[in-house]
Design an enzyme around this catalytic site. Structure first.
Site, PDB file in Angstrom:
ATOM      1  N   ARG A 195       0.793  -1.385  -0.063  1.00  0.00           N
ATOM      2  CA  ARG A 195      -0.052  -0.042  -0.197  1.00  0.00           C
ATOM      3  C   ARG A 195       0.860   1.074   0.033  1.00  0.00           C
ATOM      4  NH1 ARG A 195      -5.464   0.011   1.666  1.00  0.00           N
ATOM      5  NH2 ARG A 195      -5.030   2.110   2.940  1.00  0.00           N
ATOM      6  N   ARG A 208       9.718   6.553  -2.688  1.00  0.00           N
ATOM      7  CA  ARG A 208       9.868   7.258  -3.460  1.00  0.00           C
ATOM      8  C   ARG A 208      11.420   8.008  -3.590  1.00  0.00           C
ATOM      9  NH1 ARG A 208       4.779   9.968  -2.516  1.00  0.00           N
ATOM     10  NH2 ARG A 208       3.311   8.495  -3.747  1.00  0.00           N
ATOM     11  N   ARG A 245      -8.812  -6.114  13.590  1.00  0.00           N
ATOM     12  CA  ARG A 245      -8.159  -5.447  14.721  1.00  0.00           C
ATOM     13  C   ARG A 245      -9.296  -4.236  14.817  1.00  0.00           C
ATOM     14  NH1 ARG A 245      -4.492  -6.815  17.573  1.00  0.00           N
ATOM     15  NH2 ARG A 245      -3.218  -4.820  17.494  1.00  0.00           N
ATOM     16  N   ARG A 303      -0.464   6.345  16.061  1.00  0.00           N
ATOM     17  CA  ARG A 303      -0.493   7.841  15.274  1.00  0.00           C
ATOM     18  C   ARG A 303      -1.593   8.734  16.059  1.00  0.00           C
ATOM     19  NH1 ARG A 303      -3.668   5.951   9.570  1.00  0.00           N
ATOM     20  NH2 ARG A 303      -5.352   5.223  10.584  1.00  0.00           N
ATOM     21  N   GLU A 325      -4.470   7.079  18.740  1.00  0.00           N
ATOM     22  CA  GLU A 325      -4.934   5.726  18.041  1.00  0.00           C
ATOM     23  C   GLU A 325      -4.163   4.485  18.550  1.00  0.00           C
ATOM     24  OE1 GLU A 325      -6.022   6.678  13.890  1.00  0.00           O
ATOM     25  OE2 GLU A 325      -5.795   4.400  13.476  1.00  0.00           O
ATOM     26  N   TYR A 341      -9.296  -5.533   2.884  1.00  0.00           N
ATOM     27  CA  TYR A 341      -8.560  -4.101   3.300  1.00  0.00           C
ATOM     28  C   TYR A 341      -9.053  -3.224   2.350  1.00  0.00           C
ATOM     29  CZ  TYR A 341      -5.046  -1.092   5.444  1.00  0.00           C
ATOM     30  OH  TYR A 341      -4.380   0.087   6.106  1.00  0.00           O
ATOM     31  N   ASP A 380     -10.007   0.423   0.199  1.00  0.00           N
ATOM     32  CA  ASP A 380     -10.158   1.867   0.443  1.00  0.00           C
ATOM     33  C   ASP A 380     -11.574   2.291  -0.154  1.00  0.00           C
ATOM     34  OD1 ASP A 380      -7.530   2.111   1.226  1.00  0.00           O
ATOM     35  OD2 ASP A 380      -6.618   2.149  -0.882  1.00  0.00           O
TER      36      ASP A 380
END
Ligand code: UDP
Length: 377
Positions: free
Chosen positions: A167, A171, A243, A273, A294, A342, A344
């Site tokens: 995911r 770069r 989860r 996070r 979180e 999972y 999006d």
């Protein structure tokens, strides 16, 4: 439609537009499932109640679809990470690499440098850990992925599939946009407002705070179920692993962390996070600010499922549930929980549009609906 999230809303709308009467039920007291947004009563900030949801897609039709129901304002997701006592840019890019190693490398130098760190004996990475060691090497893996992933998923990265790490891009330039899609934005009034408009149709009746029982399936011509697949069968074969997340709210004045999402790479920090929601809407002004730490943990009965885990052992159980699902004559399982993937938001909407078209097409031809549209394995 069991569930008033993206799947139920999008399928329901298409069917209603084609003359079907649609009933939407949801056990919770709000629309939009886990992309629900609501104003924080203390600060007025629009909060992503179940954690950050950033809309991004390459699918022009899906982008047009959501823009038909809500104004999307330009938003670039730029995530930061705190690890080893310093703050870095994510996803791993040339800035991260140069910061981390204290260097001034150009793209080709950085590429060669990282390739030299990578474990080239791994030719076909299967696990999260293999994928990380092959593409970023041990230092960056330890700093950014290992601890975060153990906290997020509750198991060692060697037990998780490589697909989770895929995911995230790596770069060798200074592009710090978390996503690499043509279209990216935030709904000006939130996802719940958008879903409310999708469901605003004379042929759609919405009932919140309403549980669906399997015994009710016969009362309808067809049921689209976006709740948990195993829950539909009362967990008769056992529980699929999820989860769940716990959120710890705190508020402050002004700007608390300077960005929307700060990840914490180390395992010694118990949360994954911190999200400061006002940064998702830079066009709004608020004196106060609200943040959420979180924490991820195993989903127990009664908790809200967030992430399907999909370990190898679960795939076997999943295939047995899929066989059961295939035997349900007038039920189609959709969305993240219904297909245990999972997903999006853009993929969820794409699949919902396709599912609705497939249903309408088959009905026009007098054919029955295949009960399980998207093979989840
Ligand atoms: N991940 C990580 N460190 C990070 C961010 C992500 O190890 O700083 C891993 C982690 O396993 C996570 C996965 O990459 O579950 C996917 O990250 P993404 O940001 O897409 O997660 P989401 O926002 O969907 O929770």
């Amino acid at each position: 439609m069991v569930g008033a999230g993206l799947s139920g809303a999008v399928i329901g709308r298409r069917l209603a537009e084609r003359g079907h009467n649609v009933t939407v039920v949801d056990a919770r007291d709000h629309l939009a499932g886990n992309c629900h947004t609501a104003r924080d009563p203390e600060t007025g900030v629009l909060v992503h109640v179940y954690g950050p949801h950033i809309f991004h897609t390459d699918d022009a039709e899906v982008w047009d679809y959501v823009n038909g129901f809500e104004t999307f304002l330009p938003y670039r997701n730029r995530v930061k990470a705190t690890t080893g006592g310093a703050v870095y840019s994510l996803p791993i890019n040339l800035h991260t690499i140069n910061q981390f190693y204290g260097r001034t490398m150009r793209p080709d130098e950085a590429r060669a440098f990282i390739e030299a760190q990578a474990d080239r004996s791994i030719t076909d990475p299967q696990t999260f850990e293999e994928q990380a060691l092959r593409f970023v090497g041990p230092d960056l893996y330890e700093a950014f992925f290992k601890g975060y992933t153990q906290k997020q998923w509750g198991c060692h990265p060697s037990e998780l599939p490589a697909s989770i790490l895929k995911r995230l891009p790596v770069r060798f330039n200074y592009d710090d946009n978390y996503f690499f899609h043509r279209f990216q934005g935030m709904p000006e009034n939130g996802y719940t407002a958008m879903v409310g408009r999708i469901l605003d149709h004379p042929r759609i009746a919405v009932h919140l705070n309403t549980r669906f029982e399997r015994s009710q399936a016969g009362d309808y011509e067809h049921v689209f179920h976006s709740g948990p697949l195993d829950g539909y069968f009362d967990h008769a074969l056992g529980r699929l692993g999820y989860r769940t997340l716990d959120f710890e709210r705190f508020s402050a004045e002004g700007d608390w962390q300077g960005c929307a999402v700060m990840n914490y790479g180390e395992q010694s920090v118990p949360y994954t996070r911190i999200t400061e929601h006002k940064h998702f809407a830079p066009w709004e002004e608020h004196a106060g600010t609200v943040c959420y730490r979180e924490y991820a943990r195993a989903c127990e009965p009664g908790d809200i499922p967030y992430y399907p885990i999909r370990l190898v052992a679960e795939k076997e159980l999943l295939s047995r549930y899929v066989a059961r699902a295939a035997a349900e004559e007038n039920v189609t399982f959709v969305g993240r929980l219904g297909t245990y993937r999972y997903l999006d938001m853009d993929v969820t909407i794409r699949e919902a549009l396709d599912t609705a078209e497939s249903f309408l097409d088959r009905r026009d031809r007098g054919a029955t609906m295949p009960p399980f549209v998207h093979a989840p394995l």
